[in-house]
Write a protein that holds these residues in place. Structure first.
Motif, PDB file in Angstrom:
ATOM      1  N   TRP A  36       0.833  -1.195   0.000  1.00  0.00           N
ATOM      2  CA  TRP A  36       0.000   0.000   0.000  1.00  0.00           C
ATOM      3  C   TRP A  36       0.875   1.255   0.000  1.00  0.00           C
ATOM      4  O   TRP A  36       1.869   1.324   0.728  1.00  0.00           O
ATOM      5  N   TYR A  37       0.466   2.190  -0.811  1.00  0.00           N
ATOM      6  CA  TYR A  37       0.997   3.544  -0.777  1.00  0.00           C
ATOM      7  C   TYR A  37      -0.159   4.470  -0.432  1.00  0.00           C
ATOM      8  O   TYR A  37      -1.313   4.082  -0.501  1.00  0.00           O
ATOM      9  N   ARG A  38       0.159   5.698  -0.092  1.00  0.00           N
ATOM     10  CA  ARG A  38      -0.875   6.702   0.121  1.00  0.00           C
ATOM     11  C   ARG A  38      -0.398   8.059  -0.398  1.00  0.00           C
ATOM     12  O   ARG A  38       0.798   8.313  -0.470  1.00  0.00           O
ATOM     13  N   GLN A  39      -1.371   8.885  -0.733  1.00  0.00           N
ATOM     14  CA  GLN A  39      -1.055  10.221  -1.206  1.00  0.00           C
ATOM     15  C   GLN A  39      -2.039  11.212  -0.608  1.00  0.00           C
ATOM     16  O   GLN A  39      -3.245  11.120  -0.858  1.00  0.00           O
ATOM     17  N   ALA A  40      -1.503  12.118   0.180  1.00  0.00           N
ATOM     18  CA  ALA A  40      -2.309  13.178   0.774  1.00  0.00           C
ATOM     19  C   ALA A  40      -2.312  14.378  -0.166  1.00  0.00           C
ATOM     20  O   ALA A  40      -1.402  14.530  -0.998  1.00  0.00           O
ATOM     21  N   PRO A  41      -3.302  15.250  -0.058  1.00  0.00           N
ATOM     22  CA  PRO A  41      -3.377  16.425  -0.926  1.00  0.00           C
ATOM     23  C   PRO A  41      -2.110  17.259  -0.845  1.00  0.00           C
ATOM     24  O   PRO A  41      -1.642  17.586   0.241  1.00  0.00           O
ATOM     25  N   GLY A  42      -1.540  17.572  -2.018  1.00  0.00           N
ATOM     26  CA  GLY A  42      -0.355  18.407  -2.069  1.00  0.00           C
ATOM     27  C   GLY A  42       0.933  17.712  -1.691  1.00  0.00           C
ATOM     28  O   GLY A  42       1.983  18.361  -1.606  1.00  0.00           O
ATOM     29  N   LYS A  43       0.872  16.395  -1.478  1.00  0.00           N
ATOM     30  CA  LYS A  43       2.067  15.657  -1.087  1.00  0.00           C
ATOM     31  C   LYS A  43       2.361  14.548  -2.083  1.00  0.00           C
ATOM     32  O   LYS A  43       1.499  14.137  -2.855  1.00  0.00           O
ATOM     33  N   GLN A  44       3.604  14.065  -2.032  1.00  0.00           N
ATOM     34  CA  GLN A  44       3.975  12.954  -2.906  1.00  0.00           C
ATOM     35  C   GLN A  44       3.420  11.640  -2.364  1.00  0.00           C
ATOM     36  O   GLN A  44       3.168  11.496  -1.167  1.00  0.00           O
ATOM     37  N   ARG A  45       3.276  10.696  -3.269  1.00  0.00           N
ATOM     38  CA  ARG A  45       2.840   9.369  -2.859  1.00  0.00           C
ATOM     39  C   ARG A  45       3.936   8.749  -2.002  1.00  0.00           C
ATOM     40  O   ARG A  45       5.116   8.819  -2.333  1.00  0.00           O
ATOM     41  N   GLU A  46       3.541   8.132  -0.896  1.00  0.00           N
ATOM     42  CA  GLU A  46       4.522   7.545   0.005  1.00  0.00           C
ATOM     43  C   GLU A  46       4.164   6.101   0.339  1.00  0.00           C
ATOM     44  O   GLU A  46       2.990   5.728   0.387  1.00  0.00           O
ATOM     45  N   THR A  68      -1.173  -2.941  10.083  1.00  0.00           N
ATOM     46  CA  THR A  68      -0.701  -4.302   9.832  1.00  0.00           C
ATOM     47  C   THR A  68      -1.136  -4.726   8.439  1.00  0.00           C
ATOM     48  O   THR A  68      -2.314  -4.630   8.100  1.00  0.00           O
ATOM     49  N   ILE A  69      -0.171  -5.202   7.662  1.00  0.00           N
ATOM     50  CA  ILE A  69      -0.476  -5.713   6.326  1.00  0.00           C
ATOM     51  C   ILE A  69      -0.515  -7.223   6.369  1.00  0.00           C
ATOM     52  O   ILE A  69       0.282  -7.863   7.069  1.00  0.00           O
ATOM     53  N   SER A  70      -1.460  -7.793   5.635  1.00  0.00           N
ATOM     54  CA  SER A  70      -1.554  -9.244   5.580  1.00  0.00           C
ATOM     55  C   SER A  70      -2.019  -9.656   4.192  1.00  0.00           C
ATOM     56  O   SER A  70      -2.604  -8.866   3.459  1.00  0.00           O
ATOM     57  N   ARG A  71      -1.728 -10.903   3.859  1.00  0.00           N
ATOM     58  CA  ARG A  71      -2.115 -11.460   2.564  1.00  0.00           C
ATOM     59  C   ARG A  71      -2.907 -12.735   2.796  1.00  0.00           C
ATOM     60  O   ARG A  71      -2.532 -13.558   3.633  1.00  0.00           O
ATOM     61  N   ASP A  72      -3.991 -12.886   2.055  1.00  0.00           N
ATOM     62  CA  ASP A  72      -4.774 -14.124   2.068  1.00  0.00           C
ATOM     63  C   ASP A  72      -4.697 -14.715   0.675  1.00  0.00           C
ATOM     64  O   ASP A  72      -5.431 -14.302  -0.224  1.00  0.00           O
ATOM     65  N   ASN A  73      -3.806 -15.670   0.501  1.00  0.00           N
ATOM     66  CA  ASN A  73      -3.604 -16.241  -0.831  1.00  0.00           C
ATOM     67  C   ASN A  73      -4.860 -16.933  -1.353  1.00  0.00           C
ATOM     68  O   ASN A  73      -5.128 -16.902  -2.556  1.00  0.00           O
ATOM     69  N   ALA A  74      -5.623 -17.532  -0.482  1.00  0.00           N
ATOM     70  CA  ALA A  74      -6.820 -18.247  -0.912  1.00  0.00           C
ATOM     71  C   ALA A  74      -7.865 -17.293  -1.495  1.00  0.00           C
ATOM     72  O   ALA A  74      -8.628 -17.668  -2.396  1.00  0.00           O
ATOM     73  N   LYS A  75      -7.878 -16.066  -0.982  1.00  0.00           N
ATOM     74  CA  LYS A  75      -8.852 -15.078  -1.453  1.00  0.00           C
ATOM     75  C   LYS A  75      -8.255 -14.087  -2.434  1.00  0.00           C
ATOM     76  O   LYS A  75      -8.932 -13.159  -2.877  1.00  0.00           O
ATOM     77  N   ASN A  76      -6.970 -14.270  -2.746  1.00  0.00           N
ATOM     78  CA  ASN A  76      -6.273 -13.327  -3.651  1.00  0.00           C
ATOM     79  C   ASN A  76      -6.442 -11.888  -3.189  1.00  0.00           C
ATOM     80  O   ASN A  76      -6.704 -10.978  -3.989  1.00  0.00           O
ATOM     81  N   THR A  77      -6.283 -11.689  -1.909  1.00  0.00           N
ATOM     82  CA  THR A  77      -6.542 -10.386  -1.313  1.00  0.00           C
ATOM     83  C   THR A  77      -5.439 -10.008  -0.346  1.00  0.00           C
ATOM     84  O   THR A  77      -4.932 -10.870   0.391  1.00  0.00           O
ATOM     85  N   VAL A  78      -5.094  -8.735  -0.353  1.00  0.00           N
ATOM     86  CA  VAL A  78      -4.173  -8.190   0.646  1.00  0.00           C
ATOM     87  C   VAL A  78      -4.952  -7.170   1.463  1.00  0.00           C
ATOM     88  O   VAL A  78      -5.813  -6.454   0.927  1.00  0.00           O
ATOM     89  N   TYR A  79      -4.666  -7.134   2.743  1.00  0.00           N
ATOM     90  CA  TYR A  79      -5.384  -6.257   3.663  1.00  0.00           C
ATOM     91  C   TYR A  79      -4.423  -5.268   4.322  1.00  0.00           C
ATOM     92  O   TYR A  79      -3.230  -5.544   4.479  1.00  0.00           O
ATOM     93  N   LEU A  80      -4.991  -4.157   4.737  1.00  0.00           N
ATOM     94  CA  LEU A  80      -4.257  -3.211   5.571  1.00  0.00           C
ATOM     95  C   LEU A  80      -5.156  -2.853   6.739  1.00  0.00           C
ATOM     96  O   LEU A  80      -6.150  -2.140   6.573  1.00  0.00           O
ATOM     97  N   GLN A  81      -4.829  -3.401   7.896  1.00  0.00           N
ATOM     98  CA  GLN A  81      -5.564  -3.083   9.116  1.00  0.00           C
ATOM     99  C   GLN A  81      -4.954  -1.821   9.714  1.00  0.00           C
ATOM    100  O   GLN A  81      -3.753  -1.798  10.018  1.00  0.00           O
ATOM    101  N   MET A  82      -5.771  -0.804   9.868  1.00  0.00           N
ATOM    102  CA  MET A  82      -5.284   0.482  10.371  1.00  0.00           C
ATOM    103  C   MET A  82      -5.970   0.796  11.696  1.00  0.00           C
ATOM    104  O   MET A  82      -7.193   0.943  11.739  1.00  0.00           O
ATOM    105  N   ASN A  83      -5.188   0.862  12.746  1.00  0.00           N
ATOM    106  CA  ASN A  83      -5.693   1.166  14.078  1.00  0.00           C
ATOM    107  C   ASN A  83      -5.121   2.491  14.565  1.00  0.00           C
ATOM    108  O   ASN A  83      -4.128   2.993  14.029  1.00  0.00           O
TER     109      ASN A  83
END
Length: 115
Positions: A36-46, A68-83
């Motif tokens: 995952w990357y992110r880009q805030a207004p007026g800022k570069q992607r990080e 926390t980043i995780s991958r579920d190969n069975a679901k072909n999905t990557v997650y980003l849990q943000m707390n």
């Protein structure tokens, strides 16, 4: 070709949590890196977080201990849990994947954290 579709963004109060999902059109087992990357207004992607097919993870200093980043190969999905979200986490979050020396991006999902 790899198509990535993010979901899970939204508006949350500071201190809250969100979980982003990124579904892949190709088996993620064969994707060298997802993240995952992110880009805030007026800022570069990080960079926010990455996870390799071997299981190695890497996080931006600003999110260590909260995301926390995780991958579920069975679901072909990557997650980003943000707390413990902070207003400075407000950005468009992009999923990306590396496969066969090419990089693929999702369309992005907006995360807004109110104070």
């Amino acid at each position: 070709q790899v198509q990535l579709v993010e979901s899970g963004g939204g508006l949350v109060q500071a201190g809250g949590s969100l979980r982003l999902s990124c579904g892949s059109s190709r088996s993620i087992f064969r994707l060298n890196v997802m993240g995952w990357y992110r880009q805030a207004p007026g800022k570069q992607r990080e960079l926010v977080a990455t996870k390799t097919s071997a299981g190695s993870t890497n996080y931006a200093d600003s999110v260590v201990g909260r995301f926390t980043i995780s991958r579920d190969n069975a679901k072909n999905t990557v997650y980003l849990q943000m707390n413990s979200l902070k207003p400075e986490d407000t950005a468009v979050y992009y999923c990306y994947a590396v496969h066969a020396l090419s990089t693929y991006w999702g369309q992005g999902t907006q995360v807004t954290v109110s104070s």
